[in-house]
Design an enzyme around this catalytic site. Sequence first.
Site, PDB file in Angstrom:
ATOM      1  N   ASP A 170       3.597   1.123  15.964  1.00 41.30           N
ATOM      2  CA  ASP A 170       1.878   1.408  16.266  1.00 41.30           C
ATOM      3  C   ASP A 170       1.523   1.602  17.100  1.00 41.30           C
ATOM      4  O   ASP A 170       0.518   2.008  17.185  1.00 41.30           O
ATOM      5  CB  ASP A 170       1.084   1.010  14.983  1.00 41.30           C
ATOM      6  CG  ASP A 170       1.640   0.535  13.519  1.00 41.30           C
ATOM      7  OD1 ASP A 170       1.634   1.743  13.535  1.00 41.30           O
ATOM      8  OD2 ASP A 170       1.125   0.148  12.645  1.00 41.30           O
ATOM      9  N   ASP A 376       2.452  -6.434   3.760  1.00 37.32           N
ATOM     10  CA  ASP A 376       1.704  -5.770   4.870  1.00 37.32           C
ATOM     11  C   ASP A 376       0.438  -6.210   5.398  1.00 37.32           C
ATOM     12  O   ASP A 376      -0.123  -6.180   7.007  1.00 37.32           O
ATOM     13  CB  ASP A 376       1.412  -4.077   4.798  1.00 37.32           C
ATOM     14  CG  ASP A 376       2.504  -3.346   4.238  1.00 37.32           C
ATOM     15  OD1 ASP A 376       2.977  -3.114   4.760  1.00 37.32           O
ATOM     16  OD2 ASP A 376       2.127  -2.489   3.041  1.00 37.32           O
TER      17      ASP A 376
HETATM   18  C1  BGC Z   1       3.899  -7.796  10.878  1.00 42.22           C
HETATM   19  C2  BGC Z   1       5.183  -8.641  10.670  1.00 42.22           C
HETATM   20  C3  BGC Z   1       6.976  -8.359   9.863  1.00 42.22           C
HETATM   21  C4  BGC Z   1       7.114  -7.629   9.719  1.00 42.22           C
HETATM   22  C5  BGC Z   1       8.517  -6.782   8.725  1.00 42.22           C
HETATM   23  C6  BGC Z   1       4.582  -6.234  10.155  1.00 42.22           C
HETATM   24  O1  BGC Z   1       3.711  -5.666   9.114  1.00 42.22           O
HETATM   25  O2  BGC Z   1       3.385  -7.613  10.987  1.00 42.22           O
HETATM   26  O3  BGC Z   1       5.482  -9.773  11.306  1.00 42.22           O
HETATM   27  O4  BGC Z   1       7.521  -8.923  10.155  1.00 42.22           O
HETATM   28  O5  BGC Z   1       5.846  -6.337   9.417  1.00 42.22           O
HETATM   29  O6  BGC Z   1       7.525  -7.361   7.527  1.00 42.22           O
END
Ligand code: BGC
Length: 509
Positions: A170, A376
């Site tokens: 992102d 998320d």
């Molecule tokens: C989060 C991370 C996480 C990753 C995988 C991301 O959206 O910010 O902290 O490790 O997703 O689940």
Amino acid sequence: MLNSFVLASVLKCASSANVSSGNPFDGVTWYVNPANMAEYDGSIATASGSTKINLEGMKNVASAYWIDVKNKIDDTTLRGMRGILADSAAKATPELVTLMHYNVPNRDCKAVASNGEICCTYKSDGRCDYTAAGDCAEGLNEYKKEYVDPFVQAINDFPSVPLVVVIEPDSLPNLATNLGNAKCGNMATQTAYKSGIAYAIQQLQTTHATLYIDAAHGGWLGWDDNLQAFISLFKEMGVSTSGVRGFAQNVANYQAVGTMCPWEPDQGTRNGYCLPGGSGGSDECCRDPCKLVSQYNPAVNEMNFAQALSKASQEILNWSPINIIDTGRNGVDDGRQDCANWCNPRNMGAGQLPTTSTGSPIVDALYWLKTPGESDGCTQELPDGTQCPRYDTMCGSSDSIGSGSGEPRSPEAGHWFDYQVKELAENACCTNWPPPVPSPTPGPRPPSPVPTPLPSPLPPTPTPPTPTPDCPGGSLSACINICPHDPSAVYQACVQTCLARCTSMDFQI
Ligand code: BGC
């Protein structure tokens, strides 16, 4: 005679990331993290029916593992980078590990749910002040010295482990399209992303890892002006793409893979095929669940987006990227009221299993990059009733689990979300899941996962003489015939699956 310095340089070059070395997902077994499998076990224990069967299948599927905080790098448990790399290195043949490099200063500037730990300027509560002016010198120093460098060191300490690294989901897409947002447009954030990511790429390029840079998804960068702005950033950053394989698409998102349309540009690098006035009509490749065509975005699926990324990169950077697409959660492409709703949408399904049979030379693999089952972001209240520290209003959207009656609250980003993973399993797109293959005899180490990837997705089956829903190919011999022959561990697991599913029929042959 080579002196030791020359020899060291030669060896270094030999092990450096080398784009021409081909598709890193080919010919290797893909690592499945036992810590992740244990998360599944909790959900499997309370599931039933097809949800349970699919969870058992999903448990054995390789995915990427996110190194989203500094202290995960030197963590030697199976939740940390060194632990994962050591576990892979200890196998008879080390397995391919896919890691997400995700800790840029002022991370996730447009949203809140995944705000990171490294800030350009800290507030008194220890969180980031995204709008403070400056050049982010301290944040960048912390990122380089305490995240990028140790990450590179850890890679170099495991030269035998095949590795893919996806760079900073992102971040650059935010710079391409969200400069109007004060937290992204702020000079400190812009400097952090541009010089931080340029440094990360430069350092990671010296390792044996294969690199993919995050390019968001077609529903974000698919508009030609967004795409041009994104690709132009690499020029501005002075990034050498020679050691980068391509882009990672659709990370943590829900766009379908779809099929690639014929290339009929109507202006610049915009494919007019599906757009009003184009010749695409009702062609399947123009299927448009997110209603992008009427907005003049031709990237209605990720295959079309891959093509657009390729054309724009060739034009602007004279570079031909080869990409990967996240299919962890894109099994249902029309389940949301609004495709802008990205936070834990309900009714989603696991997508295609990881595979290198992508049907396109510009896509190396479909792979599960956002670890399915991981949230998320949190609802305003966490499951335990306390306040979500990084509440993002998008996690309260009308599509988000937690906003509907009877739905549970969602946990922090990255935390296991039982309710969500059960929905992903229930709605998994590609239902012909292989049953789990029994684990090898447990040794002193945590139980090793079965050789990965599981023997699916088996290629679309030729019409079998006596089709059954369970036996791919319709007979044992046909099933074994369509097993991938490389690598052999995968082949063997596939044969076991065929034996389990087709044996009773085979006696009729
Ligand atoms: C989060 C991370 C996480 C990753 C995988 C991301 O959206 O910010 O902290 O490790 O997703 O689940």
